[in-house]
Design a protein around this motif. Sequence first.
Motif, PDB file in Angstrom:
ATOM      1  N   LYS A 147       0.828  -1.206   0.000  1.00 47.57           N
ATOM      2  CA  LYS A 147       0.000   0.000   0.000  1.00 47.57           C
ATOM      3  C   LYS A 147       0.864   1.259   0.000  1.00 47.57           C
ATOM      4  CE  LYS A 147      -3.792  -2.394   2.298  1.00 47.57           C
ATOM      5  NZ  LYS A 147      -4.724  -2.443   3.453  1.00 47.57           N
ATOM      6  N   SER A 150      -1.544   7.596   2.436  1.00 47.30           N
ATOM      7  CA  SER A 150      -1.962   7.557   3.841  1.00 47.30           C
ATOM      8  C   SER A 150      -2.271   6.145   4.305  1.00 47.30           C
ATOM      9  CB  SER A 150      -3.196   8.446   4.050  1.00 47.30           C
ATOM     10  OG  SER A 150      -4.297   7.968   3.291  1.00 47.30           O
ATOM     11  N   SER A 151      -2.405   5.217   3.349  1.00 44.93           N
ATOM     12  CA  SER A 151      -2.697   3.817   3.681  1.00 44.93           C
ATOM     13  C   SER A 151      -1.434   2.974   3.826  1.00 44.93           C
ATOM     14  CB  SER A 151      -3.593   3.198   2.601  1.00 44.93           C
ATOM     15  OG  SER A 151      -4.832   3.869   2.518  1.00 44.93           O
ATOM     16  N   THR A 152      -0.263   3.580   3.638  1.00 46.02           N
ATOM     17  CA  THR A 152       0.992   2.841   3.756  1.00 46.02           C
ATOM     18  C   THR A 152       1.089   2.173   5.120  1.00 46.02           C
ATOM     19  OG1 THR A 152       2.095   4.426   2.296  1.00 46.02           O
ATOM     20  CG2 THR A 152       3.506   3.009   3.632  1.00 46.02           C
ATOM     21  N   ASN A 153       1.432   0.896   5.129  1.00 42.80           N
ATOM     22  CA  ASN A 153       1.533   0.145   6.378  1.00 42.80           C
ATOM     23  C   ASN A 153       2.967   0.122   6.901  1.00 42.80           C
ATOM     24  OD1 ASN A 153      -1.189  -0.609   6.566  1.00 42.80           O
ATOM     25  ND2 ASN A 153      -0.876  -2.336   5.179  1.00 42.80           N
ATOM     26  N   ASN A 158       1.038  -3.652  11.062  1.00 41.07           N
ATOM     27  CA  ASN A 158       0.493  -3.071   9.834  1.00 41.07           C
ATOM     28  C   ASN A 158      -0.329  -1.818  10.120  1.00 41.07           C
ATOM     29  OD1 ASN A 158       1.427  -4.429   7.518  1.00 41.07           O
ATOM     30  ND2 ASN A 158       0.080  -6.163   7.912  1.00 41.07           N
ATOM     31  N   ASN A 160      -1.461   1.813   9.613  1.00 45.99           N
ATOM     32  CA  ASN A 160      -1.357   2.684   8.450  1.00 45.99           C
ATOM     33  C   ASN A 160      -0.875   4.074   8.853  1.00 45.99           C
ATOM     34  OD1 ASN A 160      -3.783   4.523   8.862  1.00 45.99           O
ATOM     35  ND2 ASN A 160      -4.823   2.532   8.815  1.00 45.99           N
ATOM     36  N   LYS A 161      -0.341   4.771   7.887  1.00 42.33           N
ATOM     37  CA  LYS A 161       0.284   6.075   8.119  1.00 42.33           C
ATOM     38  C   LYS A 161      -0.680   7.058   8.768  1.00 42.33           C
ATOM     39  CE  LYS A 161       2.871   9.665   5.614  1.00 42.33           C
ATOM     40  NZ  LYS A 161       3.368  10.067   4.265  1.00 42.33           N
ATOM     41  N   GLY A 213      -9.210   1.575   7.938  1.00 39.13           N
ATOM     42  CA  GLY A 213      -8.766   2.953   7.846  1.00 39.13           C
ATOM     43  C   GLY A 213      -9.760   3.941   8.434  1.00 39.13           C
TER      44      GLY A 213
END
Length: 273
Positions: A147, A150-153, A158, A160-161, A213
């Motif tokens: 991902k 803003s969804s980066t894990n 895990n 998210n950002k 999210g």
Amino acid sequence: MSLSAITQRPAFRPDPATLSRLQAKPASEAQGTQTPSVHPVVKRFQTDSFEQDPEVKSTKQSTTPTTPPGAGDTAVSTESLVQAGTHGSDQVYPELSYEETKQYNDHPVGYWKSQVFEAATNAGASEEEAALLVAQAMQEGGTDFSKNGSSTNFGPFNLNKDLIQTFGGKDVPGDLNQLNGTDEKAIALNVGVALDAMRTMGANNYLHHVRGGATNYTNPEQRISDNIDVRHDDARIFARSVANNANKILAAYKEDPNSLTTDHRFASDIPHI
């Protein structure tokens, strides 16, 4: 980490010179009101309940957290969520219990279970908080690097950002990639961020955000996927499933602390969103 030591009370004896000085002290001095110093190891194991120092205990969450703005559900503490983690099969995803042969981020399951639990305990977490983080790591099964934005894990949970930067608190590093490390320091950093978020949001809202999210944080009942295998109240089922597994992990730990060093995995068969 060797957990077998938890079941034993270590013997601490002063060296001969110190023992002689103690025996030579006047009775009046020995009976003084000043609290004697206690060796750290003895202090840790001085009660059968293995209670921690008052300074550490004060960091544990003992009250219901305040529901933060935007949360879709009233905040529930981790203790309440895990202690209620006996939901029936009709309220959770299918549960799994087996010996895991795969490695998560180049380490076996037993490494993550023991390291996460120890880091959480060292950070002043309650047993329920520590067990929930272990259950989350077991459910995630390693970091998902697919991902972005803003969804980066990041890290074994895990996270998210968006969740990290909004709710992660004082432990959030300037470089979020530090969370992707696998040594004790990186695990402690991840645990600190997760605990801050969990306590700020409430464990249920925290897990809703982990699952779907910001969308499911605000609307935990909203179906967020066209995948027919994802049930309607997706985020709430996810939270109940993780709570059930945390309850099992904690029960196994109380029966045998060495269970945290094994590669046995409690998780749920949860489809991708």
